[in-house]
Structures are given as C-alpha cells and as structure tokens.
Design an enzyme around this catalytic site. Sequence first.
Site, PDB file in Angstrom:
ATOM      1  N   HIS A  54      -1.626  -9.464  -0.423  1.00 62.22           N
ATOM      2  CA  HIS A  54      -2.151  -8.750  -1.588  1.00 62.22           C
ATOM      3  C   HIS A  54      -2.091  -9.622  -2.839  1.00 62.22           C
ATOM      4  O   HIS A  54      -1.347 -10.584  -2.889  1.00 62.22           O
ATOM      5  CB  HIS A  54      -1.349  -7.477  -1.837  1.00 62.22           C
ATOM      6  CG  HIS A  54      -1.435  -6.494  -0.706  1.00 62.22           C
ATOM      7  ND1 HIS A  54      -0.757  -5.304  -0.694  1.00 62.22           N
ATOM      8  CD2 HIS A  54      -2.129  -6.535   0.457  1.00 62.22           C
ATOM      9  CE1 HIS A  54      -1.023  -4.655   0.421  1.00 62.22           C
ATOM     10  NE2 HIS A  54      -1.848  -5.382   1.139  1.00 62.22           N
ATOM     11  N   SER A  87       0.806  -1.224   0.000  1.00 63.77           N
ATOM     12  CA  SER A  87       0.000   0.000   0.000  1.00 63.77           C
ATOM     13  C   SER A  87       0.837   1.271   0.000  1.00 63.77           C
ATOM     14  O   SER A  87       0.324   2.343  -0.324  1.00 63.77           O
ATOM     15  CB  SER A  87      -0.932   0.027   1.218  1.00 63.77           C
ATOM     16  OG  SER A  87      -1.915  -0.953   1.086  1.00 63.77           O
TER      17      SER A  87
END
Lengths: 686, 686
Positions: free
Chosen positions: B617, B226
């Site tokens: 992810h 992120s």
Amino acid sequence: MLRKLNLIAVSLAASLSAVSGQTFQRLGTCPTLGCVLPPDQQDFLPGQQFDIRFEVHAPKNGSEAFNNGVPDEQFTATIAKDGGKAKSIAEYFDVSAEPALEKWTFHWYEDLFAHDAKTPSVVNVASKIYRRVALYEPGAYIVTLNYYSGKTTTATWVVRPIAKEKKAKNVIFFVGDGMTTNMITAARLLAHKSINGKYQSLMAIDKFPVVGHHMSHSIDSFITDSANSASALYSGHKSTVNAMGVYADSSPDLFDDPKVETIVELLKRIWGSSWGAVSTAFIADATPIALTAHTRSRYAYGPLIDQALNGVSNYSWTEMDGPDAYFGGGAEQFLPGSGSYLGKDYYAEFAKKGYSISLNKTSLEKASNKTKALGIFCKSNLPVWLDRNIFPANLKNLTNDPSGAKASATDLPGLKEMTLKAIDVLHERGGDKGFFLMSEAASIDKQMHALDYDRALGDLLEMDDTVRAAVEKLKALGELENTLIIVSADHGHGFDVFGSADTKYMAAQDDDRHKRNAIGVYQNSGLSQYTVEQPGISYGTGANFPVNWDPRYVIAAGLGANPDHREYYGVNKTGSRVPATTIKGKASDDYYVNPNDHPEGFVVNGTLPTNEAQGVHSLTDVPVYAMGPCQETFGGTYGNIDVFYKMAACLGLGQPTNKTITSGCQAEKGKGKDTGKGKDKNWVTI
Amino acid sequence: MLRKLNLIAVSLAASLSAVSGQTFQRLGTCPTLGCVLPPDQQDFLPGQQFDIRFEVHAPKNGSEAFNNGVPDEQFTATIAKDGGKAKSIAEYFDVSAEPALEKWTFHWYEDLFAHDAKTPSVVNVASKIYRRVALYEPGAYIVTLNYYSGKTTTATWVVRPIAKEKKAKNVIFFVGDGMTTNMITAARLLAHKSINGKYQSLMAIDKFPVVGHHMSHSIDSFITDSANSASALYSGHKSTVNAMGVYADSSPDLFDDPKVETIVELLKRIWGSSWGAVSTAFIADATPIALTAHTRSRYAYGPLIDQALNGVSNYSWTEMDGPDAYFGGGAEQFLPGSGSYLGKDYYAEFAKKGYSISLNKTSLEKASNKTKALGIFCKSNLPVWLDRNIFPANLKNLTNDPSGAKASATDLPGLKEMTLKAIDVLHERGGDKGFFLMSEAASIDKQMHALDYDRALGDLLEMDDTVRAAVEKLKALGELENTLIIVSADHGHGFDVFGSADTKYMAAQDDDRHKRNAIGVYQNSGLSQYTVEQPGISYGTGANFPVNWDPRYVIAAGLGANPDHREYYGVNKTGSRVPATTIKGKASDDYYVNPNDHPEGFVVNGTLPTNEAQGVHSLTDVPVYAMGPCQETFGGTYGNIDVFYKMAACLGLGQPTNKTITSGCQAEKGKGKDTGKGKDKNWVTI
C-alpha cells in the site's frame, strides 16, 4: 518572420508525429489523409480568435502510400452551423481573398522497427491556412474538407455558451508543475505534525472548500508535457507535446501553425486587466511562456520572450504589450547573445517599454508597484527551496548571476516573495479592471524528474506557503472576496510513498538485498520523523515546513518510471540529485546508475528507455483546488481545457462580439486593423 | 469467550508494535509509559458506544527500562468536560464496581538491529478496562491517567455536534479497495474512447458532482492496511494496522481490546434500518467484515463471521442480528471445518436465523427479497472480472466450489449482480427505515498487490459499471433522490501509467536494455489501443469496458514499490499474475523474479524487503465521489474518519441519548441490559 531556431527545435519538427502509428504518428490529429485544424471535437469560447489550417497528405511510400505522393491541390472546405447551409470558409468568415496554397514534405516512422531500419515514410502536403477568425454564436459547427475527388474529413466544433458577466475581479492561478495528490499527501506528512492520526496543522490547500480533478492527456498522446498541458489550461484547446497556443501542423516552420487565443490575450483585449506570470523556472519555460506563446516548439526560448513582450509579430493577432509583472529565472534569454532573440539585450528591450528591471530580491522589493516590472534573478531555474533554505552552501557552486557576471546569484527571492510582489503590482496597475496572475512552482516537476523527492516536496511546500501568504495579502488588500484562487497542476509523475527507510540500518548492510530490509511497510512505516525536533538542531524555516530534513527514518518513495539508479531515500545534501549518467566508452545517450548518487543505497534498474536520464510524466488526473467566486464550478471531474472555460466564464471572457482594448468599445466584426507585419496576408480582419 | 486463533493471528499479537521506535513501536498510541485508549485527539459521535482501557507499562530492559519492570498497579484515572470538575471514570460513567486489574507481559524490538540480534525489550503491564460507555454532550473531554506517583498522561477527546436529523434515507458506500485517482485515470483510458483529446463517454464516477480527498494513514503508521482503514471509515476512529472496531491494546488477547461502535451498529440500534455488505473478496476479509468486527486481528476469520451473524458475544455490546444481505466469496468460513468458528457449519447457522442461502448466481437471482439473504459463491476471493468475462477458461483451473465439492465455481455473479440484488433485498426489508449498503471492489487492491494492472483495472471498471447500474436501479425504485451514494477507497497503491509499450518490438529484442526501448513516453505514448476494435475480434463486454485487452501497444505502468519482477506490460492470459517466487534451496520467504512471469519482458529489481512477494500500500490521499443528499459536505480534503462523521451526520446518527432497536424508544442512560455473556463483567450498563 521569425528565424529558424536551435537544433533541438528543428529536429523536433523533423520528427513530427502522426496518428497512423502509436509510438510515432503521421500527424496525431489527422488519422486520414485530409486534415482539419482545429480538428474534430474541439471547443471554443465565443469570440475567441483562432486560425484554421487544412492539409491534404500524399504519402509517397509506406503502408499509407497514395496517389503517387501527389497531394490534391484542388481541395475545398466548408463550414455550417447547427444544420444550416454550408458556406465556403472564405465566404463564412468574409475573407477578401483565398489564402495561397502552401506545399511541403515531411517524413515519419511507422514504428520502432522502421526507425531502427532507417526507413522513413515520406509525405507530400498541400495546405491552406485562414488566419484570425472567430465564432461568436454558441452551438455546433460542422467543418468539411473535400479532397481527392470524393474523400471528406469533417470536424465538429462546439462554441460554448456566452459568458459576458465578470464574476471574479481577479484570478490567481497557482500551477504546481507535475504536482499530484500523492505528492501533496507526502508533503503534508513531512511538514505537518500528526498526533494519533490527527494532523495538528494542515496545508493551505487542504482548507480549500472545493476539489476537482482534471484530465491532462494531450490531443494525440495520453502522456503530455508541460507546454501543451499549460496551453490547454490557458486556451481551452489541447494540442501536441511541445506545442503551445497552436494546433501542431506538419509544416517545418515552427511559427506558422494555426493559433488560438489565450486567457491573457482575451483578458487584455476584452477587459484591459493587468496580468503577470511568476515562476521558479526560467521564465521562457513552458508553463509561464504558454500564456503568450504560439509555436510548435517550446524550445524556441528567445523568440518566445519576444512574443511575451511584443505579442505575435509575424501575423496579425491580438495586440499585446507585455505582462505587468514577470518574475523568474532564465537570464540567458535576456542577456545579449546566443540565447536571446536576434542576439538582442532583452533587459534593454523591456526597459525601453517602461519596465523596472530587478536582478535580485532586494531590488524586487524596492521596485515601484506602479510600473511594469521584470524580475530575472538568475540564469536557468531558480535554486530550489531546499538549497536556498536548508543547504545554502550549494548556491555558491553555481555560476548563475543574472547580470552575466561569473558569479553565483545569492540574493534570491522565492516563489512567495515573487508572488506577493506580483500581486502588489497587478493590483495597483489593474485597478478596477482586476488582474490575472499565474504563479508556478516549477521545480516540483523538475526535481521529480531527477527523482529528488525531498527537493520536489520542498518546493511543493513553498508553493503551499505562498498560497497561504497570498490569501493573507489579498485579505489585507480587501481583494480576497473578489479573487478566484485556483491551485492545480499541469500533469503528474507517478510518485508515491510506500513506507519508511531506516538509513542507519541500510548503510550498515553489505548487499542490495539486505539493504532492502531497511524498508518499513504498513505498521513498520511508523510515524513521520520529519516533524520531530532534534535537540540542538534548528532549520529555522518556521511552521509549515519540516523541522528535520535528515532524520534516521526517512520516507521510502518511488515513481515506477525510472532510469537505472540507486535508492537510499535520504536527503541529497550537496545539491539536486543526478540519478543516472552515461559511461565513458558507451553511447552518449545511454544512461546507467550514477556511481556517485547514494553509494550507500541499493540499485533499482530502470523501466524507461535507456536514453532517458530522468523520470517522466505520468497519466494521472491532477487535483484542482478552488476558493472564491465561481468556486462551486470547479467540483467533479473534467478536462484540462475545462479549467480554462471555467476561469473564462468567471472572468466574463465569452463575449458574443469582438472587443478591443485600444478602442475600449466593441469593434465591428470584419473592421479590425491589419498590422501587415506578417508574412502571410490571408487572415481575416476584425 | 472466544478461543485463541490461528498462528498468524497469535504471532501478530506477539509482535505488537510501539511508538518509541519507528520500524517497530512499543505501542503506537502510547509514547509514554501510561496509555489511555482511546488516546489523545480522538473524536466521537454523540452517543457512540466505546470501551476505555488504561495501561501502565514497565519495561524490564532496553532504552526505556523503568521501575525494575514493575508496573504501577495503583494508577487512577479521571475525566472532565470543557474545564469542568474532574471525576473518576467509575463515577462519571456510573460504573457500579471498579473493573478488575489485569496484568500481562509483551515484548518488542527497538529497531532492526535489535531484531537481527534477537534482543527483545520486555514490558510488564498493569491495566483496567471500562466497557460500554458513551458521551452524549458535544464538547471537549480531558481524560487523565495518574501513575508512578506523579506521572500523568492526558487525552483530549472531542464529541462532535449532535446530528439527529436523518437527511438521507439510504446510503450506498462503494469502496474500491486500494483505488486511487491514478487508477481511475488509467481505467478511463482503457475503457473509454477519446477523439482528439475528448472522451466520447465517461466513467460513472466522472459524472459525480462532488469530489473530495481523504487521508488514509493509520493512527500509528503513515501506511495503513485495509482493516484499520475500513474501520476508520465505518466508525470514525483510526486504529492500528490489522485492527478493526477497536483501539489496539498490548494484551495478547485478540478480542479484549477497547471497542468502538460502527456505523451499522449505530444505524441498526438507532433507526432499525436494514444493512448489507457485498464484496468480491471472501466476506470475512477486512473491508466487509470491519462493519461488524471488533478485534486486534483481521486474520481471525472464523470468529469474525460469528460476530457478523451474532454480534459481539464475549462482552455486552450493541445487539446485532446479522446483515440483511451478505454476498461475496469465502466459503472456507462457512463450510464446517478448520476455517469456521468452532468448526461449525455457518451456512446452517445463517439458515437457522432465517437467511436464504445462495451458492451461485442462478440461486441468488431467485432468492426472495423479503428474507435475509446470504450468498457465498466460491472459496477465497471471487475470480476477477477479466477472468470471468475475457478468459473464462481460467475459472476451470480452480477448486473453489462453495459447497465444498472438488469442483470449480462457474455460475458466478459479479459485483454488479450482487450489488443490485442487495439493493432489492435492503430496499424491501428496510422499508421506510431505509438501508446502508457497502459494496466493495476488492480485487482492485488484490490485483495491484500482484502487479496485475489489467486485472485491477478490469475490476475498477466493473465497480464503475456497478455504480452506473445502481443509479439506474435506484431511479427505478424511486429511491435515487433519497440515497447518498459515496464512491471512495480505503488507501492507495503507488500506481501510475507513464507511457505505452510496443509488445511486438519488446519481444523481438535480445536484452533488457534494448527491451526498454519499446517504451513510448510523452508524444510516443500515443493513443489508447484498448478502445480500438480489431476486425473479427469481439470481447462482448459492451460499452464502458475495453474492446481489446491485448493490443500490440499496451500501457506501461508501475508502482515504485515492487518485489523483484519482470515487466512486459501485456495482459496475463492464464490467470492472475505471480511476479515473484522463492528459489529452491533459498529461504522460504526470500522472493526473486518469477521465471514464468512474462519471460519476454525485462527485469525490474525490487524496492521492497525481499520477504515481500507483492506490492504494498501507499500513502496517497484517495478520492471521494459523492452524489445525493449531503453531497456538498464531501468536498475538500479531510481525514478518513470524517467520511464516517459526514455519513453519520447525514443519517442522523449523532443522537444526544441512547436509543435501542428493541424498545423502539430511548433507553435511559445507565438502565440498559446486561447480557452477562462476557468473560468480563466490568462494563458500564446503559
């Protein structure tokens, strides 16, 4: 009337589902005891033909038991437009005689406990069906079923706006079966080289100017199958899993369910355009066959090939005389025998109607563009791109010659060759009237079911390569500007890539937990090794495909919905993956890890019922890529049925009156012909 | 100069990754021994400030060992535009003195075998960095590094077209952290009722007219985090996992890496607009902090809060004086102590600069819209929507009072309240100059990591509800037509729904294989029970949220990337899920099924390295929804950096000359001020 079909189809009909439960449903579109089909909230194209069925249910036992199991046979039904006066269905649609009352019985289970205890709920049904009607004026219509002296079920139908103008001459609709955005991302990673985060080349669909998302859920379950989802895309009407071109009713007959007219039926009837279907599946499979099929059961393969060639024959319906180009696998439904309708030779049936018949790539290339063309290149599904191009030795293990010979089919076209030939034929035969082509990359789905990610992504790349080639072909024909190209999917699988796997390291570890340490996540995922050339190794598949399918560092991916299986992530070189098998001495539908599948890998135990041998479909909205006339209407988020309405609007299929292909002019409502072929005469003539 | 940071950050720097391998890389952006940062293929906005670093590597050992580990200190570098004459970097950018040579050593592992054997490869480095330069003319620039007498590394940089015109007064950028199309589909299923396949209401984002997809991969790994993904969205420059606002170099200093100017730095410098960030995470977390952060390590929380308030202080850089609205969690970086920069009280530091300080919802609502506003509502992340609204008892188990008291924070705003207040403040303070707001639903990601699907989807619905409310608010302010609203994500997780689970049936089964038979796929998935009201039960959360979070039939979903865990699919009532734990007597980073997590469920063994306690992810492209000025530019498929360039084009940030906020007029190139605060004086003045 069509014969009763194979056991699969019959058992499907026997376990018809209903809404009162969740795992099982009495009838998904009918939460009360009075059913209107099409049910509440359905949309229609102006002039689109359909049937209306009413059912009154009387459950004999179970939580819904009512009226001692005696259904009300005196039910009545009305229709009213936009707050206008309600008329009886017969009066409104100018039906000469009320249809005959039908009666049947079915059973279902209220939940899994009832299923295990073998305590079905039995339902007696009284029903009527009004066949072949249409609504011509846009607006809202309220249909009311009155039954059991005072009970009512209402359905609001919406007829969408008129769309008379034809804005696109041609439509090519690519369906990546089961294809999601996640898979497209993975396929790009494998086939296109990236330098410092920037792709040096892109997928063909990456260059489409408009992207949308469509919602794939079925009418009565949030996970759908390829039959019902294709049908929604082609007709603007959602239905039940396994159904196509009909709303599923509760009757045992698989071919008497209320029908809706499909895009190719409309296009042929209104504009007389040519149309075709191309698939890497057997051609009777859901996605290609749903263009013409009207049945509760996708498994009625033989009869559905007859419907594709001859149109609906048991009831009066839109006249169809078969596709102009029809290419795929599935010789079983053409060779005379148990797989074909009435045991007939459907190569001969097609030939009788003037089709050229091609059974291999060489013959396909030589076929005339002027005559209708059938091409059936193997039994079952076409071998996938990866086996045809990278591991061709695997083709020789198959006995799939489309002529029925005990041999392997090796002179095989791919999706690209079939699609380009179909464009040639359809362009020639459609002439000024244009064409509609559906081209399906079927094994994206089939190989995802098998958890064979490489084979699925290979076929996705083949589809993308086909899109690229189709654009070039249209350009060469001067038709690119006239053609709306849509690339979409029918539903998804919950696939995604989450890292890389060091296959060398994994193979060298002794136990499952250490093997998992071969997975690299985040920064340790690194860069795609599928785009890195290995000295001395060439796969010869050109640009837009991986230069190496078997690198040391492979993608690590998964689905979330699996049978028991083992993961190693490396390519399966000997053919399509079989992740789970039954065990000798255990139940024949109880699946465990296949000991022969990737013995170097680690075990992932399943999340699915143990009678599932493969992965299953998922919920996700799927992407829609649009280019050409009307492209701007495909942005945003919408239902799968809206893909139909957008295509239909672009093709001018929303006609306020009925037109027929035979007369070339508008037939007056109520004055159409009655072929009298159906078992049921209670249809409304047009 | 900033201090060396916590252990996590330092150990990250020590294990810097490189490209020569896959699982590990020497330096991801530098496959040869000469490194140019920004590397080949990077794009720039005209006038965007950045630093240039050159590194020459001399591996002492391992497969790349070279020159006895002695790096070439005599390297030179040039730049040439569009085939023009190459000039030295110093000459081209009018640098008064060549920067000093820097030297350091780092190590890395060539693969997992080397890692297990503890045989690192050691690399000696010689480097120079040219600070704070900019390119003003669109076109291609070739940068060449010459080293080791004849070796060269070239980088082609592209300066994108000028975009001077401001088409949108305001931009609101909603980031659903980790949010995919799959999750949006699932959230819709939970919160919006469907009748016969047709949704009776829709998500706010479903109504956005334009949809696009962006590719989230990092510069040197296909799975990103992120920090880097946010940075790409905010700066137009991809980087390495954990890095923000810089290209990651190989030096041990976490704050000396070559920087790039971010969207809020540009907007503030060029137009003097107001800007804000809102997050349900701690405000120093990657997505909010990347707007102002320039560091190799996202974990440098304390210093990054100082950067947010005071701007970059160790080198001359765009002057920043802090956000106009800054709302979220993370009191640890504000309370004086080990979590804050230099142990200072950052509530006081912000207050000194004129900020109102709110520590609860009541105070936030009362805060003036005219002054800069800081709102820190708890320690760590904000409790999620599900706990705040459905299971509020869980809030009382926390010791998260933002004042540092040993108490639980219970007077909490949600994303909606924070976002609406931020709009008020930014609108008031921005005035005619407009504003930029980033609003992050952080726990979509955080709860997906925990495999807590309900909590993730609850926060996704909260974001959607916030989008809906923001549109209304803008309408009321008369700003809707002036505001570009983007809703997107930074990356995905491989989540999808594949069916329903009958929790009652599952709990009643004795063993894992029978429990799996509670899963209903395809037609047995049925309809969403989250939208079905239970008599006597009201969750009181209004429209657009589920009316029942705990039905008997729940969604069955999964990720494909998991630690060992158990699945029951029912909601976790006592707080966020902890799927995997360590076992006493085993290694402290070796995770197994948490015996307390859903004991009624069945075991799913993991696919991730056993030191991963959570999901990770995934690769998938993520959706971009656009509405407002320039919306049409967000259709199709593009890189995450293009989201920045599209926003920047719409905001008129592509200026051919430098402008500063302080003067309000264009400063001449080469005449900027030198604050002299940095340790390194070798920057280029502007």
